[in-house]
Design an enzyme around this catalytic site. Structure first.
Site, PDB file in Angstrom:
ATOM      1  CB  THR A 101      -0.868   0.061   1.309  1.00 42.46           C
ATOM      2  OG1 THR A 101      -1.530  -1.214   1.213  1.00 42.46           O
ATOM      3  CG2 THR A 101      -1.906   1.099   1.143  1.00 42.46           C
ATOM      4  CE  LYS A 176      -4.659  -1.475   1.375  1.00 42.81           C
ATOM      5  NZ  LYS A 176      -5.600  -2.643   2.097  1.00 42.81           N
ATOM      6  CE  LYS A 244       1.991   1.901   4.738  1.00 47.85           C
ATOM      7  NZ  LYS A 244       1.372   1.066   3.786  1.00 47.85           N
TER       8      LYS A 244
END
Ligand code: NAP
Length: 289
Positions: A101, A176, A244
């Site tokens: 990701t 995502k 993150k």
């Protein structure tokens, strides 16, 4: 019979390891590289797989090289660090597939560098955690050239229950980050419900079966129920990785109220030392632990 792809695999973390095992089980030739060689050597002992000691070593023999790494910096390292992908010559048509990701910007940057060298590139992040990875039930989102997706699809078919082609380079990263924005919001919502119930004398053991049986219960609440009840915060998906992802969403224009509150919570929980625990340790943080 169609020939199976030769796969080079970079990244043997919580996700990469079970994914590689599924590919080997399905008969793919896989060679692995991991920054910490002890992990690749241990996997080699377990399932008899070939180990590489740099990204460059994978280039000559691979049709596809997958990266499954922590974050943007880790993925860039493969292209810009010592013995990187570009320091070796592909033996055949090479496709890089990033299943980590990361931001759409990093994907576009790396896909651009690859295009200059005649290497094709797909962004292919996944939804689903360690258990879906083990059970080959991941949902795989794909961006890039649709023809290249066709070449790599047999690999995706082994790793997941579905793969979906979404459009040009970087589109899958956007998908995502959208999924994980919701994942984070639901996780914080679940934690807040438990904190509120406990404050008013109702235990998690009493509350969670009710949530799971009601319309707000679902895959995530069920998956985290045992962890909450057993106070088990070992990372399946580390809180620092979710932080993150929400940072990347923020950098890409996420400015909505619940998402912003989630980002504040995750940053604070990470600073308090919960980064390496599972994302559900948001509960510990909100409980003042
Ligand atoms: P992880 O267990 O933390 O593994 C991270 C991997 O990245 C390890 O192989 C690590 O190598 C490597 N790495 C980190 N920094 C590096 C660097 N600078 N250079 C080279 N290698 C580096 O992570 P994970 O849970 O497998 O997640 C991998 C990716 O999938 C992440 O982008 C995550 O957001 C995403 N994801 C995770 C889940 C989940 O539930 N876990 C679900 C969906 C998506 P070492 O072994 O040497 O540390």
């Amino acid at each position: 019979m169609t020939e199976k792809l030769n796969i080079g695999w970079i990244g043997l973390g919580n996700m990469g390891t079970p994914m590689v095992k599924n590919l080997v089980k399905a008969g793919f030739e896989v060679t692995v590289y991991n920054r910490s060689a002890d992990k690749s050597e241990a996997l080699s002992k377990e399932i008899g797989i070939t180990v590489a000691y740099s990204p460059a070593e994978l280039v000559a023999s691979s049709d596809v090289i997958v990266t499954m790494l922590s974050d943007d910096a880790a993925v860039k390292q493969v292209y810009e660090g010592d013995n990187n992908i570009f320091s070796a010559k592909p033996g055949k048509e090479l496709t890089m597939v990033d299943m980590s990701t990361v931001s759409p910007e990093t994907t576009k940057y790396l896909a651009g560098l690859c295009a200059e060298k005649g290497i094709t590139y797909l962004d292919a992040p996944v939804a689903g955690s360690v258990k879906p990875a083990e059970e080959a039930q991941l949902v795989i989102m794909v961006g890039g050239d649709e023809k290249v997706y066709g070449k790599v699809k047999p690999m995706f078919d082994v790793l997941g229950k579905m793969s979906v082609y979404l459009g040009e380079t970087g589109k899958a990263n956007v998908a995502k980050l959208s999924v994980n924005l919701m994942l984070g919001i639901v996780t914080q919502g679940l934690a807040e419900a438990v904190v509120f119930a406990r404050k008013n004398g109702l235990s998690a053991e009493q509350l969670l079966p009710l949530i799971n049986a009601s319309s707000v219960g679902g895959g995530l609440t069920k998956m985290k129920t045992e962890n909450i009840i057993n106070q088990d915060f070992k990372a399946a998906f580390a809180l620092k990785l979710l932080e993150k992802d929400i940072r990347l969403a923020t950098e890409n224009g996420m400015d909505t109220p619940v998402g912003q509150s989630l980002y504040t919570t995750l940053k604070a929980a990470k600073e308090k030392g919960h980064g390496d625990e599972d994302m559900i340790s948001v509960l510990k943080y909100l409980s003042g632990e």
